[in-house]
Write a protein that holds these residues in place. Structure first.
Motif, mmCIF file in Angstrom:
data_model
loop_
_atom_site.group_PDB
_atom_site.id
_atom_site.type_symbol
_atom_site.label_atom_id
_atom_site.label_comp_id
_atom_site.label_asym_id
_atom_site.label_seq_id
_atom_site.Cartn_x
_atom_site.Cartn_y
_atom_site.Cartn_z
ATOM 1 N N ALA A 86 21.538 -28.373 66.714
ATOM 2 C CA ALA A 86 21.175 -28.668 65.328
ATOM 3 C C ALA A 86 19.651 -28.653 65.220
ATOM 4 O O ALA A 86 18.959 -29.136 66.122
ATOM 5 C CB ALA A 86 21.718 -30.029 64.920
ATOM 6 N N VAL A 87 19.143 -28.082 64.145
ATOM 7 C CA VAL A 87 17.686 -27.951 63.984
ATOM 8 C C VAL A 87 17.274 -28.254 62.550
ATOM 9 O O VAL A 87 18.105 -28.279 61.636
ATOM 10 C CB VAL A 87 17.223 -26.511 64.315
ATOM 11 C CG1 VAL A 87 17.478 -26.177 65.776
ATOM 12 C CG2 VAL A 87 17.898 -25.490 63.400
ATOM 13 N N GLY A 88 15.984 -28.443 62.350
ATOM 14 C CA GLY A 88 15.415 -28.488 61.011
ATOM 15 C C GLY A 88 14.929 -27.092 60.643
ATOM 16 O O GLY A 88 14.480 -26.345 61.514
ATOM 17 N N THR A 161 10.473 -30.211 69.904
ATOM 18 C CA THR A 161 9.669 -31.434 69.822
ATOM 19 C C THR A 161 10.267 -32.536 70.701
ATOM 20 O O THR A 161 11.364 -32.397 71.232
ATOM 21 C CB THR A 161 9.576 -31.928 68.366
ATOM 22 O OG1 THR A 161 10.901 -32.109 67.860
ATOM 23 C CG2 THR A 161 8.828 -30.933 67.490
ATOM 24 N N LEU A 166 11.923 -37.796 63.748
ATOM 25 C CA LEU A 166 11.671 -36.514 63.107
ATOM 26 C C LEU A 166 10.146 -36.357 62.968
ATOM 27 O O LEU A 166 9.382 -37.272 63.301
ATOM 28 C CB LEU A 166 12.389 -36.444 61.769
ATOM 29 C CG LEU A 166 13.926 -36.521 61.912
ATOM 30 C CD1 LEU A 166 14.581 -36.792 60.566
ATOM 31 C CD2 LEU A 166 14.477 -35.239 62.518
ATOM 32 N N GLU A 167 9.715 -35.214 62.461
ATOM 33 C CA GLU A 167 8.294 -34.895 62.441
ATOM 34 C C GLU A 167 7.628 -35.418 61.164
ATOM 35 O O GLU A 167 8.287 -35.728 60.180
ATOM 36 C CB GLU A 167 8.096 -33.364 62.516
ATOM 37 C CG GLU A 167 8.619 -32.747 63.804
ATOM 38 C CD GLU A 167 10.133 -32.767 63.929
ATOM 39 O OE1 GLU A 167 10.815 -32.580 62.898
ATOM 40 O OE2 GLU A 167 10.634 -32.994 65.050
ATOM 41 N N VAL A 183 12.868 -26.210 64.018
ATOM 42 C CA VAL A 183 12.409 -27.319 64.862
ATOM 43 C C VAL A 183 13.613 -28.110 65.364
ATOM 44 O O VAL A 183 14.512 -28.445 64.599
ATOM 45 C CB VAL A 183 11.404 -28.227 64.099
ATOM 46 C CG1 VAL A 183 11.976 -28.716 62.765
ATOM 47 C CG2 VAL A 183 10.990 -29.433 64.943
ATOM 48 N N GLY A 184 13.635 -28.331 66.674
ATOM 49 C CA GLY A 184 14.710 -29.110 67.278
ATOM 50 C C GLY A 184 14.152 -29.919 68.435
ATOM 51 O O GLY A 184 12.971 -29.788 68.777
ATOM 52 N N MET A 185 14.993 -30.745 69.038
ATOM 53 C CA MET A 185 14.494 -31.654 70.085
ATOM 54 C C MET A 185 15.058 -31.355 71.472
ATOM 55 O O MET A 185 14.680 -32.016 72.435
ATOM 56 C CB MET A 185 14.835 -33.100 69.719
ATOM 57 C CG MET A 185 14.214 -33.566 68.426
ATOM 58 S SD MET A 185 14.796 -35.211 67.980
ATOM 59 C CE MET A 185 14.179 -35.329 66.292
ATOM 60 N N ALA A 208 20.306 -28.265 60.053
ATOM 61 C CA ALA A 208 20.867 -29.535 59.581
ATOM 62 C C ALA A 208 20.145 -30.039 58.335
ATOM 63 O O ALA A 208 20.715 -30.806 57.554
ATOM 64 C CB ALA A 208 20.749 -30.575 60.688
ATOM 65 N N ASN A 209 18.892 -29.637 58.160
ATOM 66 C CA ASN A 209 18.066 -30.190 57.077
ATOM 67 C C ASN A 209 16.831 -29.316 56.942
ATOM 68 O O ASN A 209 16.446 -28.626 57.879
ATOM 69 C CB ASN A 209 17.620 -31.624 57.437
ATOM 70 C CG ASN A 209 16.943 -31.683 58.795
ATOM 71 O OD1 ASN A 209 17.609 -31.667 59.836
ATOM 72 N ND2 ASN A 209 15.628 -31.718 58.794
HETATM 73 N N1 HPA Z 1 13.441 -31.987 63.493
HETATM 74 C C1 HPA Z 1 13.751 -32.012 64.815
HETATM 75 N N2 HPA Z 1 14.977 -31.924 65.266
HETATM 76 C C2 HPA Z 1 15.978 -31.805 64.377
HETATM 77 C C3 HPA Z 1 15.736 -31.780 63.009
HETATM 78 C C4 HPA Z 1 14.398 -31.868 62.539
HETATM 79 O O1 HPA Z 1 14.113 -31.863 61.322
HETATM 80 N N3 HPA Z 1 16.945 -31.674 62.390
HETATM 81 C C5 HPA Z 1 17.879 -31.621 63.380
HETATM 82 N N4 HPA Z 1 17.294 -31.704 64.589
#
Ligand code: HPA
Length: 244
Positions: A86-88, A161, A166-167, A183-185, A208-209
């Motif tokens: 999942a990422v932003g 990250t 979140l950032e 962006v993801g972690m 995801a967002n």
């Molecule tokens: N930033 C980092 N990791 C994420 C994000 C995000 O906005 N959404 C889902 N994983």
């Protein structure tokens, strides 16, 4: 013959359609993996499934034992990994629930055990990381998406990250300037560790967002859960096509 593993991220702690043959609790020289490895088949194809954050989801991104996870997969004979993450979304195509198959990485994480080549070395080893994801595996995923008429973005730079927060919006502005689309972690050190052990690796990134500052207001966990759930419907379809 190749042996495939799927590493499931947020929203994918269990693999739908997986008929389970066994589960393996492995220990590695680097510690214990996130969860038991689930061995089974989808559409008659043998796969290994691992829940990156544990099952249930309890391990935050900076606490995941990436080395144990990847080492364990190697021990099981895995030669290809599809990582679901999942990422932003940073750039305009990367709207919530969209899927991308990234082709590049920028690593902003820190303080993680990030290499197998740290101790007891006979030779100092520097793996090539020009192309962090395996092109052939990426192409097969892109083809499977096309077969299912799933609209995806075929490239993208994944900024990894540290989390778990979140950032800030300024960090996202900087990441966009750097060339990040997503962006993801959890993207790093996972991708590099797979490469160190010569395991082919590609990522299905599910947005995801909108990343911080890319939409009005703040980012809520409810929003993330909703979009991941919607995006996962296409991920499941994509994986099913990939495996048939
Ligand atoms: N930033 C980092 N990791 C994420 C994000 C995000 O906005 N959404 C889902 N994983």
């Amino acid at each position: 013959m190749s042996k495939l593993a799927i590493i499931g991220g947020t929203g994918l702690s269990q693999m739908q359609g997986l008929s389970i043959n066994s589960t393996e609790n492995l220990d590695t020289p680097f510690g214990t993996p996130s969860a038991p490895y689930v061995l089974g088949s989808i559409n008659g194809k043998e796969i290994v499934f691992l829940a990156r954050h544990g099952n249930p989801h309890t391990i935050p991104p900076h606490k995941i034992n990436y080395r144990a996870n990847i080492w364990g997969l190697k021990q099981l004979g895995v030669s290809e990994i599809i990582a679901v993450a999942a990422v932003g979304g940073i750039t305009s195509e990367m709207a919530p629930a969209h899927i991308a198959i990234p082709d590049q990485i920028i690593d902003y994480s820190y303080g993680r055990e990030h290499t197998f080549f740290a101790d007891d070395l006979e030779n100092v080893t520097h793996i090539d990381f020009t192309f962090p994801y395996t092109q052939t595996l990426r192409s097969r995923l892109i083809k499977a998406a096309a077969q299912q008429n799933i609209v995806i973005t075929e490239t993208g730079t994944y900024g990894s990250t540290q989390g778990p927060r979140l950032e800030s919006s300024a960090e996202i502005i900087r990441m966009e300037r750097d060339g990040c689309d997503l962006v993801g972690m959890t993207g790093m050190p996972e991708a590099a560790l797979a490469k160190e052990l010569n395991i082919d690796y590609a990522t299905i990134a599910v947005v995801a967002n909108w990343a911080a500052g890319k939409s009005e207001g703040e980012i809520s966990m409810d929003e993330i859960e909703l979009h991941v759930k919607n995006g996962m419907l296409n991920v499941t379809k994509l994986l099913s096509a990939f495996l048939s």
